[in-house]
Design an enzyme around this catalytic site. Structure first.
Site, PDB file in Angstrom:
ATOM      1  N   GLU A 177       0.784  -1.215  -0.028  1.00 11.52           N
ATOM      2  CA  GLU A 177       0.142  -0.067   0.088  1.00 11.52           C
ATOM      3  C   GLU A 177       0.903   1.426  -0.167  1.00 11.52           C
ATOM      4  O   GLU A 177       2.002   1.131   0.407  1.00 11.52           O
ATOM      5  CB  GLU A 177      -0.910   0.027   1.253  1.00 11.52           C
ATOM      6  CG  GLU A 177      -1.912   1.124   1.422  1.00 11.52           C
ATOM      7  CD  GLU A 177      -2.807   1.357   0.463  1.00 11.52           C
ATOM      8  OE1 GLU A 177      -2.505   1.503  -0.675  1.00 11.52           O
ATOM      9  OE2 GLU A 177      -4.042   1.741   0.821  1.00 11.52           O
ATOM     10  N   ASP A 178       0.534   2.453  -0.491  1.00  7.99           N
ATOM     11  CA  ASP A 178       1.212   3.731  -0.612  1.00  7.99           C
ATOM     12  C   ASP A 178       1.358   4.095   1.005  1.00  7.99           C
ATOM     13  O   ASP A 178       2.402   4.503   1.394  1.00  7.99           O
ATOM     14  CB  ASP A 178       0.464   4.524  -1.287  1.00  7.99           C
ATOM     15  CG  ASP A 178      -0.936   5.063  -1.033  1.00  7.99           C
ATOM     16  OD1 ASP A 178      -1.395   4.139  -0.145  1.00  7.99           O
ATOM     17  OD2 ASP A 178      -1.546   5.763  -1.533  1.00  7.99           O
ATOM     18  N   ASP A 180      -2.398   5.571   7.172  1.00  6.06           N
ATOM     19  CA  ASP A 180      -2.978   6.638   7.597  1.00  6.06           C
ATOM     20  C   ASP A 180      -3.550   6.336   8.888  1.00  6.06           C
ATOM     21  O   ASP A 180      -3.281   6.013  10.077  1.00  6.06           O
ATOM     22  CB  ASP A 180      -3.381   7.564   6.771  1.00  6.06           C
ATOM     23  CG  ASP A 180      -3.957   8.854   7.108  1.00  6.06           C
ATOM     24  OD1 ASP A 180      -3.180   9.583   8.014  1.00  6.06           O
ATOM     25  OD2 ASP A 180      -4.882   9.433   6.324  1.00  6.06           O
ATOM     26  N   PHE A 232      -0.298  16.504   4.269  1.00  2.00           N
ATOM     27  CA  PHE A 232      -0.666  15.683   2.820  1.00  2.00           C
ATOM     28  C   PHE A 232       0.114  15.766   1.943  1.00  2.00           C
ATOM     29  O   PHE A 232       0.937  16.474   1.515  1.00  2.00           O
ATOM     30  CB  PHE A 232      -1.941  16.508   2.371  1.00  2.00           C
ATOM     31  CG  PHE A 232      -2.679  15.712   1.460  1.00  2.00           C
ATOM     32  CD1 PHE A 232      -3.713  14.864   2.161  1.00  2.00           C
ATOM     33  CD2 PHE A 232      -2.515  15.579   0.193  1.00  2.00           C
ATOM     34  CE1 PHE A 232      -4.487  13.932   1.265  1.00  2.00           C
ATOM     35  CE2 PHE A 232      -3.243  14.632  -0.562  1.00  2.00           C
ATOM     36  CZ  PHE A 232      -4.181  13.709   0.227  1.00  2.00           C
ATOM     37  N   ARG A 280       0.203  11.863  -9.050  1.00  4.35           N
ATOM     38  CA  ARG A 280       0.627  10.412  -8.631  1.00  4.35           C
ATOM     39  C   ARG A 280       1.989  10.187  -9.490  1.00  4.35           C
ATOM     40  O   ARG A 280       2.969   9.696  -8.782  1.00  4.35           O
ATOM     41  CB  ARG A 280      -0.379   9.483  -9.201  1.00  4.35           C
ATOM     42  CG  ARG A 280      -1.682   9.545  -8.423  1.00  4.35           C
ATOM     43  CD  ARG A 280      -2.330   8.303  -8.892  1.00  4.35           C
ATOM     44  NE  ARG A 280      -3.874   8.168  -8.582  1.00  4.35           N
ATOM     45  CZ  ARG A 280      -4.178   7.926  -7.272  1.00  4.35           C
ATOM     46  NH1 ARG A 280      -3.760   7.667  -6.583  1.00  4.35           N
ATOM     47  NH2 ARG A 280      -5.688   7.841  -7.238  1.00  4.35           N
TER      48      ARG A 280
HETATM   49  P1  IMP Z   1      -6.357   5.092   6.002  1.00  3.25           P
HETATM   50  O1  IMP Z   1      -7.413   4.035   5.733  1.00  3.25           O
HETATM   51  O2  IMP Z   1      -6.776   6.194   6.465  1.00  3.25           O
HETATM   52  O3  IMP Z   1      -5.080   4.252   6.475  1.00  3.25           O
HETATM   53  O4  IMP Z   1      -6.021   5.756   4.486  1.00  3.25           O
HETATM   54  C1  IMP Z   1      -5.171   4.951   3.337  1.00  3.25           C
HETATM   55  C2  IMP Z   1      -5.618   5.607   2.327  1.00  3.25           C
HETATM   56  O5  IMP Z   1      -5.670   7.173   2.173  1.00  3.25           O
HETATM   57  C3  IMP Z   1      -4.148   5.581   1.259  1.00  3.25           C
HETATM   58  O6  IMP Z   1      -4.448   4.244   0.430  1.00  3.25           O
HETATM   59  C4  IMP Z   1      -4.241   6.631   0.473  1.00  3.25           C
HETATM   60  O7  IMP Z   1      -4.853   6.424  -0.716  1.00  3.25           O
HETATM   61  C5  IMP Z   1      -4.865   7.629   1.339  1.00  3.25           C
HETATM   62  N1  IMP Z   1      -4.102   8.616   1.854  1.00  3.25           N
HETATM   63  C6  IMP Z   1      -3.925   8.686   3.328  1.00  3.25           C
HETATM   64  N2  IMP Z   1      -2.952   9.643   3.582  1.00  3.25           N
HETATM   65  C7  IMP Z   1      -2.906  10.378   2.379  1.00  3.25           C
HETATM   66  C8  IMP Z   1      -2.045  11.526   2.022  1.00  3.25           C
HETATM   67  O8  IMP Z   1      -1.275  12.063   2.973  1.00  3.25           O
HETATM   68  N3  IMP Z   1      -1.747  11.609   0.891  1.00  3.25           N
HETATM   69  C9  IMP Z   1      -2.581  10.924  -0.309  1.00  3.25           C
HETATM   70  N4  IMP Z   1      -3.286   9.947  -0.059  1.00  3.25           N
HETATM   71  C10 IMP Z   1      -3.417   9.545   1.467  1.00  3.25           C
HETATM   72 MG    MG Z   2      -4.840   4.411  -1.535  1.00  4.35          MG
END
Ligand code: IMP
Ligand code: MG
Length: 172
Positions: free
Chosen positions: A96-97, A100, A149, A162
């Site tokens: 995963e990227d 968060d 962000f 991207r």
């Molecule tokens: P989570 O479910 O909150 O852990 O979020 C995961 C997803 O949110 C990632 O796959 C990203 O696509 C997106 N995301 C979270 N933080 C960022 C950020 O700082 N920039 C861009 N995308 C983010």
């Molecule tokens: Mg994502």
């Protein structure tokens, strides 16, 4: 470069770190085969670069999950395209990227664990620990990032940025 975009981690540093992660993963999975599952679209750049640095046999899968709208998590994780190939008995590495809030990966991991794989680990390019809502950790992390962000290397802001070859901070 626009006023609201700045370089946070330069391209060569990102690539060097991905190489290290690939070496570590290759050691940890020595003698095994790895099923790399890339979460589209954000992890696409990272997963492909990482896979090139892994020396054990690798199978590649791609799934689509959505949880984001602009800069805030909707908290509503949807798996839009699932796995085509079975994962039972396989060593799975979810790529995963960024981790968060942790909602996406905890949901995806839970879903995969129900399919009887041999193991499931997580590898993320980035980790933003300040915003975690669920108790989940990434087994392999490229870089920890502050509560900003992030864009680039697969991460987007409303589907843009991207393709930046570096990791940037975007201030909307
Ligand atoms: P989570 O479910 O909150 O852990 O979020 C995961 C997803 O949110 C990632 O796959 C990203 O696509 C997106 N995301 C979270 N933080 C960022 C950020 O700082 N920039 C861009 N995308 C983010
Ligand atoms: Mg994502």
């Amino acid at each position: 470069m626009s006023d609201n975009l700045r370089v946070f981690i330069e391209e060569d540093k990102v690539n060097a770190r991905i190489k290290e992660l690939g070496e570590q993963i290759s050691k940890d999975y020595a003698g095994k085969k790895l099923d790399v599952i890339c979460i589209l679209r954000g992890a696409s750049f990272f997963a492909c670069e990482l896979a090139k640095r892994i020396t054990v046999p690798v199978e590649m899968n791609f799934i689509t999950v959505s949880s984001y709208d602009g800069t805030t998590s909707t908290g509503n994780v949807k798996i839009k395209n699932g796995l085509d190939d079975p994962i039972d008995g396989k060593d799975v590495l979810i790529v995963e990227d960024i981790i968060d809030t942790g909602n996406t990966l905890s949901r995806v991991k839970e879903l995969f664990l129900a399919k009887n794989p041999k193991s499931v680990k997580i590898c993320t390019l980035l980790d933003k620990p300040a915003r975690r809502q669920v108790d989940i950790q990434s087994d392999y992390v490229g870089f920890k990032v502050p509560d900003e962000f992030i864009v680039g290397y697969g991460l987007d802001y409303n589907q843009l940025y991207r393709n930046l070859p570096y990791i940037g901070i975007f201030t909307p």
